[in-house]
Scaffold this active site. Structure first.
Site, PDB file in Angstrom:
ATOM      1  N   ASP A  15     -33.531 -37.166  -5.810  1.00 35.41           N
ATOM      2  CA  ASP A  15     -32.999 -37.081  -7.165  1.00 35.41           C
ATOM      3  C   ASP A  15     -31.502 -37.357  -7.110  1.00 35.41           C
ATOM      4  OD1 ASP A  15     -32.731 -36.387  -9.899  1.00 35.41           O
ATOM      5  OD2 ASP A  15     -32.073 -34.393  -9.325  1.00 35.41           O
ATOM      6  N   THR A  29     -30.722 -40.642 -13.078  1.00 34.52           N
ATOM      7  CA  THR A  29     -29.440 -40.297 -12.457  1.00 34.52           C
ATOM      8  C   THR A  29     -29.064 -41.324 -11.385  1.00 34.52           C
ATOM      9  OG1 THR A  29     -30.706 -38.798 -11.057  1.00 34.52           O
ATOM     10  CG2 THR A  29     -29.530 -37.835 -12.885  1.00 34.52           C
ATOM     11  N   THR A  30     -30.064 -41.789 -10.616  1.00 41.80           N
ATOM     12  CA  THR A  30     -29.777 -42.817  -9.603  1.00 41.80           C
ATOM     13  C   THR A  30     -29.391 -44.120 -10.302  1.00 41.80           C
ATOM     14  OG1 THR A  30     -31.439 -41.781  -8.205  1.00 41.80           O
ATOM     15  CG2 THR A  30     -30.683 -43.952  -7.552  1.00 41.80           C
ATOM     16  N   ASP A  60     -37.194 -32.856 -14.012  1.00 37.57           N
ATOM     17  CA  ASP A  60     -36.914 -34.192 -14.555  1.00 37.57           C
ATOM     18  C   ASP A  60     -38.004 -34.613 -15.532  1.00 37.57           C
ATOM     19  OD1 ASP A  60     -34.758 -34.171 -12.958  1.00 37.57           O
ATOM     20  OD2 ASP A  60     -35.203 -35.991 -11.834  1.00 37.57           O
TER      21      ASP A  60
END
Length: 564
Positions: free
Chosen positions: A64, A97-98, A394
């Site tokens: 994550d 997020t990545t 998530d």
């Protein structure tokens, strides 16, 4: 001559490090690129995991983006901006997020040659902001609404969104199983915005498939005294009393001193203490409650007293669990047992204590308000369960966002390729340098499908060429095509149910562009030195504080014994 005699002006403290101009901007860009390279390999369903070992010896395995960025102790001031955008994406949307870190890194990478060639950063910033607003308009245009569907249809669509999120996580192998569980949990809390109403409890042991969803509240059995085993462990439609008081004999907190003239009076004082506790317990029983939960301790006396009257009790229940029980059962937490009326008691269909692995769980199901749910996670290693919890967080965020905004776009790099094609076309209509800048922005967006291919071990150039060709079709039928992770070719992401809420992409592109523009707009970095004298003073005060603390402690130790 007079001009040569000008004294040198010193503005900053000696030892201050200042770097300015092109070189430091390029250095900032390089730092951000390195950070982006760290999380690059974690993108997508075939992304790798990172094992992070901190100074306390804790081990975290995660892919994550936000978790990795938090755990990397980044000290470079410009690179910290990428950590912030990853955190904001995580709190705002929950997923992507990545993606956001990767996009910001790529925008800067594309800007670097222009900066080195002497282009003014403001020109780049202006073009990037224009490209960003065009991209967001295009996403809104391509997004497909899931409004107006029946409840069942909506649930299956939301499960597809959750499955897309989970496919890139460690628990991707069981994504269908967990996706439906997440959707049921989010639908259970309705329009409540409180995520803490979905509890996730971790129980080591068993397999992932042993995880289950409780339509209500479940929490681990608390510390209990003798007499606990004699209490009934299952009730149908019980009344539930929630307390925030201690039900045990308490010794005096201060050094209380009582002077007696007659020894027989001592017994009456002891009896008064017992009468107080018995009075409290009596009132709990008279309220008609069959389950008594307290935030504070319920002692051995109380436990035995309730057991004799067929009442279940649990003390030291965590505040979070107690509030969730209150929300689910419709009860109110009481700070006194005086005047307990029916309105403050909660209720549920079934209360039972169940064995899960090595732990016992108290489970309240069939709650009237139904605004809470609990997921009990099982699995082998502790690190695995921790990562599963982050993955489910998530997925829960994504389903919530999809429920609220109810528009989805094609995943698998399809939307990125389509925006990239649209921006390239738009750039051709612009005269001047900004044509080049918008083109570079469009090229940066291709990093998502390229990285998805690289992480899956496919030839990225080959797949990207196929995608470009498909998206360039004049009919527009190629818009939903993205990378097919299973075959290494391209496929219709929409038909394959690789969907993500449009808000994820909008937020990611917005945040990444803002971060890139922020870093490009910095033209000087000033680093103040820590003066040696200040450090010396800090160390001295720390030592002095320690000495004083020791003296105070010794002074306290000399008092008389506390009277029980």
């Amino acid at each position: 001559m007079a001009a040569m005699m000008q004294p040198q002006i010193i503005l900053l403290k000696e030892g201050t490090d200042t770097s300015q101009g092109k070189a430091q901007l390029v250095s900032n860009i390089n730092a951000c690129t390195v950070v982006a390279d760290t999380v690059r390999t974690t993108l997508g369903p075939r992304g790798m995991d990172k094992l992070i070992h901190d100074d306390k010896g804790n081990v975290t395995i995660s892919n994550d983006g936000a978790t990795i960025m938090k755990l990397l102790d980044i000290v470079h001031p410009a690179a910290k901006i990428l950590v912030d955008i990853a955190k904001s994406q995580d709190s705002e949307v929950g997923d992507g997020t990545t993606t956001v870190v990767l996009l910001a890194g790529e925008f800067l990478k594309e800007a670097k040659p222009f900066i080195e060639d002497g282009v003014h950063p403001q020109n780049l910033i202006r073009s990037y902001r224009t490209a960003c607003s065009l991209a967001i308009e295009k996403i809104k245009e391509l997004a497909i609404s899931i409004e107006g569907k029946t409840r069942e249809e909506k649930k299956s669509l939301l499960a597809k969104c959750a499955a897309t999120t989970l496919s890139s996580k460690l628990i991707g192998g069981e994504k269908e199983f967990f996706a439906s569980m997440v959707v049921d949990a989010v639908v259970a809390i309705g329009n409540e915005d409180k995520l803490n109403m979905i509890g996730i409890k971790k129980v080591p042991g068993g397999s992932m498939r042993d995880s289950f969803l409780v339509d209500g509240v479940a929490f681990k059995k608390t510390f209990s005294y003798a007499g606990f085993e004699q209490q009934p462990k299952k009730f149908l439609k019980p009344k539930i009393l929630l307390l925030n008081i201690e039900l045990e004999l308490k010794s005096e907190k201060e050094n209380a001193e009582i002077r007696l003239s007659d020894p027989s009076q001592y017994q009456s004082i002891v009896d008064a203490e017992w009468n107080i506790i018995y009075d409290k317990l009596d009132k709990c029983v008279q309220s008609g409650a069959k389950v008594v939960l307290s935030r504070l301790a319920i002692g051995d006396l109380g436990t035995q007293y309730f057991a004799d009257r067929d009442i279940f009790c649990a003390g030291r229940v965590s505040e979070e669990d107690l509030l969730r029980v209150a929300a689910a059962t419709g009860g109110t937490v009481q700070t006194s047992v005086n005047n307990v009326i029916d309105e403050v008691l909660g209720t549920c269909e079934v209360f039972e204590e169940k064995q899960v692995g090595n732990e016992r769980f108290n489970i309240f199901s069939g709650c009237p308000s139904g605004l809470t749910a609990t997921i009990v996670l099982r699995g082998g290693a502790d690190q695995f369960i921790e990562e599963a919890e982050r993955s489910l967080h998530d997925a829960i965020m994504i389903v919530r966002r999809a429920l609220k905004n109810s528009t989805v776009v094609a995943g698998g790099g399809a939307i990125d390729m389509e925006i990239s094609r649209f921006l390239r076309q738009h750039a051709r209509t612009i005269a001047g340098k900004s044509q080049l800048f918008i083109n570079s922005y469009a090229k940066a967006l291709e990093v998502i499908p390229r990285q998805l291919c690289d992480n899956a071990g496919f030839d990225a150039t080959d797949v990207l060429n196929k995608l470009r060709q498909k998206h360039a079709l004049p009919t527009g039928e190629g818009a939903p095509y993205g990378v097919d992770i299973n075959t290494g070719g391209i496929a219709d992401s929409f038909a394959n149910f690789v969907w993500e809420p449009s808000v994820v992409k909008i937020n990611a592109i917005n945040a990444a562009t803002e971060a890139a523009c922020l870093i490009l707009s910095v033209d000087e970095t000033v680093k103040n030195p820590k003066s040696e004298s200040a450090q010396g003073e800090a160390a001295a005060s720390a030592m002095g504080g320690r000495g004083r603390g020791g003296a105070a402690f010794r002074g306290r130790g000399g008092r008389g014994m506390r009277r029980r």
